[in-house]
Scaffold this motif. Structure first.
Motif, short mmCIF file in Angstrom:
data_model
loop_
_atom_site.label_atom_id
_atom_site.label_comp_id
_atom_site.label_asym_id
_atom_site.label_seq_id
_atom_site.Cartn_x
_atom_site.Cartn_y
_atom_site.Cartn_z
N LEU A 116 0.84 -1.20 0.00
CA LEU A 116 0.00 0.00 0.00
C LEU A 116 0.87 1.25 0.00
CD1 LEU A 116 -2.73 1.44 0.18
CD2 LEU A 116 -2.69 1.09 2.66
N ALA A 117 2.02 1.18 0.68
CA ALA A 117 2.93 2.33 0.70
C ALA A 117 3.37 2.68 -0.73
CB ALA A 117 4.13 2.03 1.59
N ASP A 118 3.62 1.65 -1.54
CA ASP A 118 4.00 1.90 -2.94
C ASP A 118 2.86 2.62 -3.67
OD1 ASP A 118 6.46 0.50 -2.74
OD2 ASP A 118 5.42 -1.41 -3.02
N ASP A 119 1.63 2.15 -3.43
CA ASP A 119 0.47 2.76 -4.10
C ASP A 119 0.31 4.23 -3.67
OD1 ASP A 119 -0.11 0.36 -5.30
OD2 ASP A 119 -1.55 -0.25 -3.77
N LEU A 120 0.40 4.45 -2.36
CA LEU A 120 0.20 5.83 -1.87
C LEU A 120 1.27 6.76 -2.43
CD1 LEU A 120 -0.80 5.05 1.84
CD2 LEU A 120 -2.33 5.63 -0.06
#
Ligand SMILES: O=C(O)CCC(=O)C1=CC=C[C@@H](O)[C@@H]1C(=O)O
Ligand SMILES: [Mg+2]
Length: 332
Positions: A116-120
């Protein structure tokens, strides 16, 4: 209406085009480009699709190429979105630069192997590069229910209001449940795979599981059928593509131009992800839109990007199998 198999194969050219960014795990896109009696058309189901599913894509190619009663608009434009694959945040400005003038951006999220960190970080990079743009995300059913809820809440915490979240979870009941859970956020849910890969493309609308549908000409068996799905769903819709060459993009643009207002920027900017195309002037977005002008492939490009003999044989066999499915359906 169905052309004979020898006629169809005779009119078909198989190409393999390089992409400039990995998309859906591929760096090369194969497609059958068909010189119909009325227009050039495209048949390009993804390689893993079986004959039963791919037959709908062949129906679309035949409708567009061979049906004299299909209205083909040859003038005008449709607005398109930029599509940002699951790239690292530092690559985002470079990707966006290829989508001239696009004011709506779709960001791929939930890619396998990423967090999710990559997406954000990717979403923030898009918002920083184009602060005025309207943003959507597409998870391609990559989240579980709790994960999707958490991700949408985290995106909202960034202060970003999404136009919609495309296929955040896999099934119709999950979409319905997620939609209830995030009512307070006001994030709209769009269905893509639940429309184009479903035996019943209207089930999602009937279940009240989405606010919006994504429609694609090839998987839905043609322009007329896709337009009917939108009408019967009674929801707003975005026309998108299947990583088509310029020929398929024009088929999609024809559908987009027929849909009622309000029109959502279509996912038809993806020729920008290709390093080569079959048109001398690839149908990439200009000033945020693509034109409806007829697509006339250039012979030298069809030759330059012709697939290997082995791949050509594979595609001919695939077309044969799909044609057989269509003959059986017509007789049923
Ligand atoms: O809608 C767009 O912006 C571009 C097209 C696009 O995202 C897709 C094309 C082909 C396959 C799909 O994985 C994907 C999609 O899910 O919408
Ligand atoms: Mg999608």
């Amino acid at each position: 209406m169905l052309p004979s198999l020898p006629d169809l194969l005779d009119r078909t050219r198989i190409v393999s085009l390089p992409l400039n960014t990995k998309f859906r795990g591929v760096t090369q896109r194969e497609a059958a480009i068909i010189e119909g009696t009325w227009a050039w058309s495209e048949f390009s189901p993804f390689l893993e699709y079986d004959a039963e599913e791919s037959a709908n894509w062949l129906t679309a190619a035949i409708e567009y190429g061979f049906d004299p009663t299909l209205e083909r608009l040859c003038a005008g434009w449709v607005d398109v979105n930029a599509t940002v694959p699951a790239v690292r945040p530092e690559e985002v400005p470079g990707v966006l630069a290829r989508f001239d003038g696009c004011r709506t951006v779709k960001v791929k999220v939930a890619e396998r192997g990423q967090t999710l960190a990559d997406d954000l970080a990717r979403i923030e990079a898009v918002a920083a590069t184009l602060p005025e743009a309207s943003l959507r995300i597409d998870a391609n059913a990559g989240w579980q229910l709790d994960e999707a809820e958490h991700a949408l809440r985290e995106i909202a915490k960034l202060g970003i209001t999404l136009e919609y979240a495309e296929q955040p979870v896999a099934t119709v009941p999950e979409l319905a449940e997620l939609r209830q859970r995030i009512r307070d956020l006001g994030t709209r849910i769009a269905a893509d795979e639940s429309v184009r890969k479903a035996t019943d493309p209207l089930a999602v609308a009937r279940a009240g599981a989405a606010d919006h549908v994504i429609v694609k000409v090839q998987p839905l068996g043609g322009i007329r059928n896709a337009a009917r799905v939108v009408k019967d769903a009674g929801l707003t819709a975005t026309v998108s593509s299947a990583l088509d060459t310029s020929v398929g993009i024009v088929m999609g643009a024809q559908l987009a131009a027929r849909l009622p207002e309000p029109r959502f920027a279509a996912g038809l900017g993806t020729v920008s992800l290709f390093a080569a195309d079959v048109l001398a002037e690839p149908r990439r977005p200009k000033n945020g839109r693509v034109s409806l002008e007829v697509a006339l492939p250039r012979e030298s490009l069809l030759r330059e990007y012709r697939a290997s003999a082995e791949r050509e044989k594979w595609w001919h066999e695939r077309i044969r199998a799909c044609h057989e499915v269509l003959v059986a359906r017509a007789e049923a």
